[in-house]
Design an enzyme around this catalytic site. Structure first.
Site, PDB file in Angstrom:
ATOM      1  N   HIS A 172      14.522  49.378  77.172  1.00 24.49           N
ATOM      2  CA  HIS A 172      15.103  48.660  76.032  1.00 24.49           C
ATOM      3  C   HIS A 172      15.090  47.150  76.277  1.00 24.49           C
ATOM      4  O   HIS A 172      14.757  46.366  75.392  1.00 24.49           O
ATOM      5  CB  HIS A 172      16.564  49.087  75.820  1.00 24.49           C
ATOM      6  CG  HIS A 172      16.763  50.542  75.500  1.00 24.49           C
ATOM      7  ND1 HIS A 172      17.344  51.423  76.381  1.00 24.49           N
ATOM      8  CD2 HIS A 172      16.474  51.260  74.389  1.00 24.49           C
ATOM      9  CE1 HIS A 172      17.408  52.618  75.832  1.00 24.49           C
ATOM     10  NE2 HIS A 172      16.881  52.558  74.615  1.00 24.49           N
ATOM     11  N   GLY A 227       8.959  50.778  71.314  1.00 26.34           N
ATOM     12  CA  GLY A 227       8.305  51.108  72.578  1.00 26.34           C
ATOM     13  C   GLY A 227       7.146  52.076  72.376  1.00 26.34           C
ATOM     14  O   GLY A 227       7.244  53.027  71.598  1.00 26.34           O
ATOM     15  N   LEU A 277      21.545  51.833  77.359  1.00 23.75           N
ATOM     16  CA  LEU A 277      20.362  50.996  77.552  1.00 23.75           C
ATOM     17  C   LEU A 277      19.843  51.034  78.980  1.00 23.75           C
ATOM     18  O   LEU A 277      20.605  51.201  79.931  1.00 23.75           O
ATOM     19  CB  LEU A 277      20.689  49.557  77.154  1.00 23.75           C
ATOM     20  CG  LEU A 277      21.192  49.390  75.718  1.00 23.75           C
ATOM     21  CD1 LEU A 277      21.528  47.923  75.454  1.00 23.75           C
ATOM     22  CD2 LEU A 277      20.166  49.906  74.704  1.00 23.75           C
ATOM     23  N   SER A 299      16.859  57.208  78.169  1.00 29.70           N
ATOM     24  CA  SER A 299      18.304  57.458  78.266  1.00 29.70           C
ATOM     25  C   SER A 299      18.548  58.898  78.689  1.00 29.70           C
ATOM     26  O   SER A 299      19.556  59.211  79.325  1.00 29.70           O
ATOM     27  CB  SER A 299      18.981  57.194  76.927  1.00 29.70           C
ATOM     28  OG  SER A 299      18.655  55.900  76.455  1.00 29.70           O
TER      29      SER A 299
HETATM   30  P1  AMP Z   1      15.999  54.827  71.970  1.00 33.38           P
HETATM   31  O1  AMP Z   1      17.278  54.158  72.331  1.00 33.38           O
HETATM   32  O2  AMP Z   1      15.574  55.902  72.906  1.00 33.38           O
HETATM   33  O3  AMP Z   1      15.943  55.227  70.517  1.00 33.38           O
HETATM   34  O4  AMP Z   1      14.872  53.709  72.131  1.00 33.38           O
HETATM   35  C1  AMP Z   1      14.963  52.485  71.442  1.00 33.38           C
HETATM   36  C2  AMP Z   1      13.637  51.767  71.549  1.00 33.38           C
HETATM   37  O5  AMP Z   1      13.326  51.555  72.914  1.00 33.38           O
HETATM   38  C3  AMP Z   1      12.471  52.593  70.953  1.00 33.38           C
HETATM   39  O6  AMP Z   1      11.581  51.717  70.280  1.00 33.38           O
HETATM   40  C4  AMP Z   1      11.842  53.175  72.169  1.00 33.38           C
HETATM   41  O7  AMP Z   1      10.466  53.472  72.001  1.00 33.38           O
HETATM   42  C5  AMP Z   1      12.037  52.060  73.182  1.00 33.38           C
HETATM   43  N1  AMP Z   1      11.954  52.591  74.533  1.00 33.38           N
HETATM   44  C6  AMP Z   1      12.640  53.649  75.046  1.00 33.38           C
HETATM   45  N2  AMP Z   1      12.260  53.878  76.316  1.00 33.38           N
HETATM   46  C7  AMP Z   1      11.318  52.949  76.624  1.00 33.38           C
HETATM   47  C8  AMP Z   1      10.530  52.671  77.775  1.00 33.38           C
HETATM   48  N3  AMP Z   1      10.634  53.400  78.890  1.00 33.38           N
HETATM   49  N4  AMP Z   1       9.667  51.641  77.717  1.00 33.38           N
HETATM   50  C9  AMP Z   1       9.529  50.890  76.594  1.00 33.38           C
HETATM   51  N5  AMP Z   1      10.246  51.110  75.459  1.00 33.38           N
HETATM   52  C10 AMP Z   1      11.127  52.126  75.475  1.00 33.38           C
END
Ligand code: AMP
Length: 276
Positions: A34, A144, A30, A183
């Site tokens: 997140h 996001g 995270l 990440s």
């Molecule tokens: P992930 O762990 O990459 O699957 O992301 C989980 C959630 O966090 C998804 O809805 C992503 O779009 C959101 N997310 C990831 N990076 C960002 C960011 N920089 N800003 C806002 N939301 C994010």
């Protein structure tokens, strides 16, 4: 904060939560992007559930599933501090038992952009998110804008399959130099990390051009493409100026657009976008 693994444990813990419940699906490792989703969910909902699951079915055979970064203890510490009520960390056996055979396929909006380069990706995403929705039964779920096409696919799925869940899209969180938090940014060497600033720089310059009257989709794509290719470590996969609803590539003058791009920097694949 309750931390659960099995579906039974999740259902027991879910019963104790105050309503409304907000769900934030993640793949862990995270960062503040997140946490910005968690913060919005805390503002809107009485309880926040976070899922941490690196979903194998959304990774292609040559993608980074086995080396995807993980640090569960740090994630749990961050979520405790953020005031999360319940964390679900399903295993692959919980999510995809041996006889699993049902998939969710969102058709049109899954096809272009990421869908064209990552065949099967959104089938994996839509399927796992449908399973998260059914298991957690939140009133709201948070995604996001960073993953713009994913947000569009999930919104379509929730509508088409009658999930009684409000899909909330939160703005992209960026590092001070503009790089969208991800990440995957930990994969970057110091030189690559520096080169990665070209992505947001190019998008924001296109936004400035757009505000100055450049509304031709071809010109906008070209501007972004040229600004990125000026950075030798960055290899462009696509630069798109698409309709934000249909995600179809636009031609000629546009009055709004999803400007998005995907690049490789060394072995690391990065995406970014802005809405203009
Ligand atoms: P992930 O762990 O990459 O699957 O992301 C989980 C959630 O966090 C998804 O809805 C992503 O779009 C959101 N997310 C990831 N990076 C960002 C960011 N920089 N800003 C806002 N939301 C994010």
């Amino acid at each position: 904060m309750d931390v659960v693994i099995t579906l039974d444990e999740l259902r027991q813990a879910r019963k104790k939560l105050l309503e409304p419940v907000g769900l934030v699906p993640t793949m862990g490792f995270l960062h503040d992007g997140h946490l910005s989703l968690v913060r919005q969910a805390r503002l809107d909902c009485a309880s926040v559930v976070v899922s941490i699951y690196v979903n194998p079915t959304q990774f292609g055979p040559r993608e980074d599933l086995s080396k995807y970064p993980r640090n569960l203890q740090r994630d749990l510490d961050m979520l405790t501090t953020a005031g999360v009520a319940l964390v679900w960390i399903p295993t692959n056996e919980v999510m995809y038992p041996a006889d699993f055979q049902t998939w969710v396929n969102v058709e049109k909006v899954s096809k272009p952009l990421e869908g064209a380069l990552r065949p099967g990706h959104f089938r994996g995403v839509a399927t796992v998110v449908a399973k998260l929705f059914n298991a957690v039964q939140p009133q709201k779920s948070y995604f996001g804008q960073k993953d713009a096409q994913q947000a569009r696919v999930i919104r379509q799925m929730a509508q088409d399959l009658n999930f009684p869940i409000e899909i909330v899209i939160c703005p992209t969180k960026r590092e001070p130099d503009g790089l969208a938090m991800s990440s995957r940014n930990v994969y970057l060497s110091p030189e690559e990390r520096q080169a990665a600033t070209a992505l947001s720089r190019a998008l924001f310059q296109a936004k400035t051009a757009w505000e100055a009257g450049v509304h031709d989709s071809e010109q906008l794509r070209k501007l972004v493409q040229e600004l990125i290719t000026a950075e030798p470590l960055v290899k462009v996969q696509y630069v798109s100026c698409a309709d934000p609803d249909t995600l179809k590539e636009q031609e000629g003058q546009v009055d709004r657009a999803l400007l998005s791009l995907a690049v490789m920097i060394g072995k690391t694949r990065l995406i970014d976008n802005i809405i203009i």
